[in-house]
Scaffold this active site. Structure first.
Site, PDB file in Angstrom:
ATOM      1  CB  SER A   1     -11.868 -15.403  -3.476  1.00 34.49           C
ATOM      2  OG  SER A   1     -11.693 -14.518  -3.528  1.00 34.49           O
ATOM      3  CB  SER A   2     -14.707 -17.074  -6.940  1.00 33.52           C
ATOM      4  OG  SER A   2     -14.993 -16.011  -6.204  1.00 33.52           O
ATOM      5  CB  CYS A   3     -10.838 -13.143  -7.419  1.00 32.50           C
ATOM      6  SG  CYS A   3      -9.929 -12.946  -5.996  1.00 32.50           S
TER       7      CYS A   3
ATOM      8  CE1 TYR B   1      -8.227 -11.291  -0.201  1.00 30.39           C
ATOM      9  CE2 TYR B   1     -10.110 -12.023  -1.993  1.00 30.39           C
ATOM     10  CZ  TYR B   1      -9.169 -12.005  -0.921  1.00 30.39           C
ATOM     11  OH  TYR B   1      -9.941 -12.662  -0.291  1.00 30.39           O
TER      12      TYR B   1
ATOM     13  CE  LYS C   1      -7.426 -14.664  -0.087  1.00 25.45           C
ATOM     14  NZ  LYS C   1      -7.217 -15.462   1.616  1.00 25.45           N
TER      15      LYS C   1
ATOM     16  CG  HIS D   1     -16.892  -8.639  -0.096  1.00 32.13           C
ATOM     17  ND1 HIS D   1     -16.065  -8.781   1.173  1.00 32.13           N
ATOM     18  CD2 HIS D   1     -15.860  -8.442  -1.382  1.00 32.13           C
ATOM     19  CE1 HIS D   1     -15.521  -8.775   1.167  1.00 32.13           C
ATOM     20  NE2 HIS D   1     -15.626  -9.505  -0.349  1.00 32.13           N
TER      21      HIS D   1
HETATM   22  N1  LIG Z   1     -15.974 -12.278   2.217  1.00 34.54           N
HETATM   23  C1  LIG Z   1     -15.896 -12.824   1.410  1.00 34.54           C
HETATM   24  O1  LIG Z   1     -17.083 -12.674   0.096  1.00 34.54           O
HETATM   25  C2  LIG Z   1     -14.904 -13.936   1.055  1.00 34.54           C
HETATM   26  C3  LIG Z   1     -14.057 -14.452   1.958  1.00 34.54           C
HETATM   27  N2  LIG Z   1     -12.849 -15.042   1.827  1.00 34.54           N
HETATM   28  C4  LIG Z   1     -12.034 -15.987   1.888  1.00 34.54           C
HETATM   29  O2  LIG Z   1     -12.551 -16.658   3.749  1.00 34.54           O
HETATM   30  C5  LIG Z   1     -11.631 -15.948   4.927  1.00 34.54           C
HETATM   31  C6  LIG Z   1     -12.591 -15.326   6.082  1.00 34.54           C
HETATM   32  O3  LIG Z   1     -12.396 -13.480   4.658  1.00 34.54           O
HETATM   33  P1  LIG Z   1     -13.675 -13.057   6.073  1.00 34.54           P
HETATM   34  O4  LIG Z   1     -14.012 -13.624   6.838  1.00 34.54           O
HETATM   35  O5  LIG Z   1     -14.093 -12.905   4.713  1.00 34.54           O
HETATM   36  O6  LIG Z   1     -13.073 -11.537   6.935  1.00 34.54           O
HETATM   37  P2  LIG Z   1     -13.183 -11.246   7.423  1.00 34.54           P
HETATM   38  O7  LIG Z   1     -12.403  -9.873   7.485  1.00 34.54           O
HETATM   39  O8  LIG Z   1     -14.284 -10.909   8.193  1.00 34.54           O
HETATM   40  O9  LIG Z   1     -11.887 -12.040   8.675  1.00 34.54           O
HETATM   41  C7  LIG Z   1     -10.402 -11.857   9.122  1.00 34.54           C
HETATM   42  C8  LIG Z   1      -9.928 -12.280  10.119  1.00 34.54           C
HETATM   43  O10 LIG Z   1      -8.718 -12.296   9.976  1.00 34.54           O
HETATM   44  C9  LIG Z   1      -7.989 -11.625  10.756  1.00 34.54           C
HETATM   45  N3  LIG Z   1      -6.760 -10.969  10.522  1.00 34.54           N
HETATM   46  C10 LIG Z   1      -6.763 -10.211   9.944  1.00 34.54           C
HETATM   47  N4  LIG Z   1      -5.021  -9.144   9.613  1.00 34.54           N
HETATM   48  C11 LIG Z   1      -4.321 -10.559  10.695  1.00 34.54           C
HETATM   49  C12 LIG Z   1      -2.935 -10.308  11.092  1.00 34.54           C
HETATM   50  N5  LIG Z   1      -2.295  -9.929  10.826  1.00 34.54           N
HETATM   51  N6  LIG Z   1      -3.555 -11.439  12.067  1.00 34.54           N
HETATM   52  C13 LIG Z   1      -3.667 -11.707  13.002  1.00 34.54           C
HETATM   53  N7  LIG Z   1      -5.551 -12.273  11.810  1.00 34.54           N
HETATM   54  C14 LIG Z   1      -5.768 -11.057  11.073  1.00 34.54           C
HETATM   55  C15 LIG Z   1      -9.229 -10.019  11.447  1.00 34.54           C
HETATM   56  O11 LIG Z   1      -8.506 -10.109  12.471  1.00 34.54           O
HETATM   57  P3  LIG Z   1      -9.101  -8.211  12.555  1.00 34.54           P
HETATM   58  O12 LIG Z   1     -10.614  -7.634  12.295  1.00 34.54           O
HETATM   59  O13 LIG Z   1      -8.869  -8.010  14.298  1.00 34.54           O
HETATM   60  O14 LIG Z   1      -8.162  -7.760  11.259  1.00 34.54           O
HETATM   61  C16 LIG Z   1     -10.737 -11.102  11.270  1.00 34.54           C
HETATM   62  O15 LIG Z   1     -11.090 -11.980  12.562  1.00 34.54           O
HETATM   63  C17 LIG Z   1     -10.124 -15.021   3.743  1.00 34.54           C
HETATM   64  O16 LIG Z   1      -9.164 -16.133   3.344  1.00 34.54           O
HETATM   65  C18 LIG Z   1     -10.787 -14.416   2.735  1.00 34.54           C
HETATM   66  O17 LIG Z   1      -9.831 -14.616   1.137  1.00 34.54           O
HETATM   67  C19 LIG Z   1     -12.928 -16.002   0.487  1.00 34.54           C
HETATM   68  C20 LIG Z   1     -14.297 -15.431  -0.936  1.00 34.54           C
HETATM   69  C21 LIG Z   1     -15.357 -14.623  -0.198  1.00 34.54           C
HETATM   70  C1  LIG Z   2     -15.081 -12.221  -3.007  1.00 30.18           C
HETATM   71  C2  LIG Z   2     -14.774 -10.579  -3.728  1.00 30.18           C
HETATM   72  O1  LIG Z   2     -14.831  -9.411  -3.926  1.00 30.18           O
HETATM   73  C3  LIG Z   2     -13.963  -8.700  -4.592  1.00 30.18           C
HETATM   74  O2  LIG Z   2     -14.642  -8.596  -6.059  1.00 30.18           O
HETATM   75  P1  LIG Z   2     -16.657  -8.705  -6.590  1.00 30.18           P
HETATM   76  O3  LIG Z   2     -16.859  -9.150  -6.377  1.00 30.18           O
HETATM   77  O4  LIG Z   2     -15.869  -7.941  -7.495  1.00 30.18           O
HETATM   78  O5  LIG Z   2     -16.502  -7.676  -5.420  1.00 30.18           O
HETATM   79  P2  LIG Z   2     -17.954  -6.345  -4.507  1.00 30.18           P
HETATM   80  O6  LIG Z   2     -18.417  -6.889  -3.464  1.00 30.18           O
HETATM   81  O7  LIG Z   2     -16.868  -5.586  -3.471  1.00 30.18           O
HETATM   82  O8  LIG Z   2     -18.569  -5.681  -5.593  1.00 30.18           O
HETATM   83  C4  LIG Z   2     -19.431  -6.843  -6.037  1.00 30.18           C
HETATM   84  C5  LIG Z   2     -19.822  -5.665  -7.394  1.00 30.18           C
HETATM   85  O9  LIG Z   2     -20.880  -5.189  -6.579  1.00 30.18           O
HETATM   86  C6  LIG Z   2     -20.740  -3.434  -7.152  1.00 30.18           C
HETATM   87  N1  LIG Z   2     -21.237  -2.995  -5.992  1.00 30.18           N
HETATM   88  C7  LIG Z   2     -21.927  -1.755  -6.341  1.00 30.18           C
HETATM   89  N2  LIG Z   2     -22.329  -1.736  -5.053  1.00 30.18           N
HETATM   90  C8  LIG Z   2     -21.304  -1.484  -4.406  1.00 30.18           C
HETATM   91  C9  LIG Z   2     -20.796  -0.683  -3.101  1.00 30.18           C
HETATM   92  O10 LIG Z   2     -21.140  -0.348  -2.636  1.00 30.18           O
HETATM   93  N3  LIG Z   2     -19.934  -1.720  -2.509  1.00 30.18           N
HETATM   94  C10 LIG Z   2     -19.549  -2.650  -2.903  1.00 30.18           C
HETATM   95  N4  LIG Z   2     -17.944  -3.160  -2.572  1.00 30.18           N
HETATM   96  N5  LIG Z   2     -19.561  -2.908  -4.137  1.00 30.18           N
HETATM   97  C11 LIG Z   2     -20.580  -2.277  -5.341  1.00 30.18           C
HETATM   98  C12 LIG Z   2     -19.407  -3.097  -7.337  1.00 30.18           C
HETATM   99  O11 LIG Z   2     -19.154  -2.576  -7.832  1.00 30.18           O
HETATM  100  C13 LIG Z   2     -19.334  -5.028  -8.357  1.00 30.18           C
HETATM  101  O12 LIG Z   2     -19.971  -4.791  -9.728  1.00 30.18           O
HETATM  102  C14 LIG Z   2     -13.009  -9.320  -4.367  1.00 30.18           C
HETATM  103  O13 LIG Z   2     -12.156  -7.475  -4.420  1.00 30.18           O
HETATM  104  C15 LIG Z   2     -12.545  -9.850  -3.415  1.00 30.18           C
HETATM  105  O14 LIG Z   2     -12.051  -9.702  -2.371  1.00 30.18           O
HETATM  106  C16 LIG Z   2     -12.802 -11.284  -3.344  1.00 30.18           C
HETATM  107  O15 LIG Z   2     -12.064 -12.370  -4.151  1.00 30.18           O
END
Ligand SMILES: NC(=O)C1=CN([C@@H]2O[C@H](COP(=O)(O)OP(=O)(O)OC[C@H]3O[C@@H](n4cnc5c(N)ncnc54)[C@H](OP(=O)(O)O)[C@@H]3O)[C@@H](O)[C@H]2O)C=CC1
Ligand SMILES: C[C@H]1O[C@H](OP(=O)(O)OP(=O)(O)OC[C@H]2O[C@@H](n3cnc4c(=O)[nH]c(N)nc43)[C@H](O)[C@@H]2O)[C@@H](O)[C@@H](O)C1=O
Length: 328
Positions: free
Chosen positions: A123-125, A152, A156, A195
């Site tokens: 992830s970009s974090c 996290y 990563k 998010h």
């Molecule tokens: N969403 C985003 O904005 C971003 C995501 N990513 C990366 O992309 C990848 C996928 O993220 P995303 O699709 O958003 O996440 P989701 O939470 O939507 O999906 C995660 C998946 O992982 C499964 N999972 C979690 N824990 C377990 C476990 N112990 N055993 C088996 N399966 C498990 C979940 O199943 P279940 O729901 O049943 O627990 C779910 O299907 C991650 O590596 C994340 O870090 C990177 C940057 C941004």
């Molecule tokens: C993908 C990236 O996502 C996470 O980082 P982040 O970018 O900070 O994620 P975020 O989407 O939760 O927030 C973005 C911004 O938005 C604002 N904000 C406003 N209102 C709401 C709100 O209602 N919910 C949330 N969540 N944020 C809010 C919030 O305060 C912040 O300024 C990592 O922890 C990690 O998971 C990671 O890698």
């Protein structure tokens, strides 16, 4: 020991191996489900999928038995403990512990069981809170992390390093992609743990349905974020599986950033909420800016296709059909 960090290590022609067994871990999540759709669209027919309850990836013995019996040829690791700023800040032990367990188990068992190639997603974090913008891949480990998601991020970073270490010691083709903030169908719309984009979509939708006058948005609205539609990310993952075999991780972004205030206005417009926004400055802003430098992926030949406006409209349609209607 392999000599060079940047060496190419082609392990087969991924796009031609339409019958090869591919394990997509996390196939019901935002990213995993998009990767499954993309692979199926491209004619891949032999996907191995397990829900969390069928295979808990934190269990080393279960993961090892799964790999030993299924023998997948390719692995895309999209299973992780994922959440927004509040979830990351509230459950640091889960974010570091569960992610270290999942990725360690999957990467090691994949290597041991002769998987040809594995894609790890970070992830970009992972980058320092005050990294140069746009952030090049080389900014990794050059400064302190953003405190709201450092647990996290450390997991990563360990995943990237594990792929690199297995490549160096075992000449094994493990690569890493670093997606920016993602959104799209099958996102997590939880009110607190999601998010920002799905959180706001749900909050504006519910405010509109309840004729509310205002919607609370967290933080100051000034942080900048880069958003990529998950279908673009899935396309990039397939592209990397086919075209990339290097040591360094690869940024995957859209190149387009907006402030949280601009994002809130866009979501408000797409949803059709007419009231006002109220900013809750007791909530953290997180990192001020994290625009990724996507030139490495562009130079390999990949660019995104879906604009934020189109992606938002598409996601809201999906939300109405699949989340709102399911509840009625
Ligand atoms: N969403 C985003 O904005 C971003 C995501 N990513 C990366 O992309 C990848 C996928 O993220 P995303 O699709 O958003 O996440 P989701 O939470 O939507 O999906 C995660 C998946 O992982 C499964 N999972 C979690 N824990 C377990 C476990 N112990 N055993 C088996 N399966 C498990 C979940 O199943 P279940 O729901 O049943 O627990 C779910 O299907 C991650 O590596 C994340 O870090 C990177 C940057 C941004
Ligand atoms: C993908 C990236 O996502 C996470 O980082 P982040 O970018 O900070 O994620 P975020 O989407 O939760 O927030 C973005 C911004 O938005 C604002 N904000 C406003 N209102 C709401 C709100 O209602 N919910 C949330 N969540 N944020 C809010 C919030 O305060 C912040 O300024 C990592 O922890 C990690 O998971 C990671 O890698």
């Amino acid at each position: 020991m392999a000599d060079t960090t940047g060496s190419e290590m082609k392990s087969g022609s991924f796009m031609l191996e339409k019958f090869a067994k591919i394990f997509v871990a996390g196939h019901r999540g935002l990213v995993g489900s998009a990767i499954v759709r993309k692979l199926q669209d491209q004619g891949f027919t032999n996907l191995v999928l397990r829900t969390h309850s069928e295979l808990d990836l934190t269990s080393q013995s279960d993961v090892e038995s799964f790999f030993a019996s299924e023998k997948p040829v390719y692995v895309i690791l999209a299973a992780a403990k994922v959440g927004g700023i509040h979830a990351n800040n509230t459950y640091p032990a889960d974010f570091i512990g569960v992610n270290l367990q999942i990725q360690t188990n999957v990467i090691h068992s994949a290597y041991k069981n002769d998987v040809k190639k594995l894609l790890f997603l970070g992830s970009s974090c992972i980058y320092p809170k005050f990294a140069p913008q746009p952030i090049p891949e080389s900014a990794l480990l050059t400064g302190p992390l953003e405190p709201t998601n450092e647990w996290y991020a450390i997991a990563k970073i360990a995943g990237i390093k594990m792929c690199q270490a297995y490549r160096l010691q075992h000449q094994w083709d493990a690569i890493s992609g670093m997606p920016t903030n993602l959104y799209g169908q099958n996102d997590n719309f939880h009110p607190e743990n999601s998010h920002v984009l799905p959180a706001l979509m749900r909050r504006f939708h519910e405010a509109k349905a309840n004729n509310a006058d205002e919607v609370v948005v967290w933080g100051s609205g000034s942080p900048l974020r880069e958003f990529l539609h998950v279908d673009d990310l899935a396309d990039a993952c397939v592209f990397l599986m086919d075209q990339y075999s290097g040591f360094e991780h690869v940024n995957v972004g859209s190149g387009v950033e907006v402030t949280i205030k601009e994002l809130a206005e866009l979501v408000k417009e797409v949803v059709g909420f007419k009231g006002k926004l109220v900013w809750d400055c007791t909530k953290p802003d997180g990192t001020p800016r994290k625009l990724m430098d996507n030139s490495k992926l562009a130079s390999l030949g990949w660019t995104p296709k879906i604009s934020l406006k189109d992606g938002l409209s598409q996601t809201y349609e999906w939300y109405l059909e699949n989340v709102v209607q399911q509840k009625q």
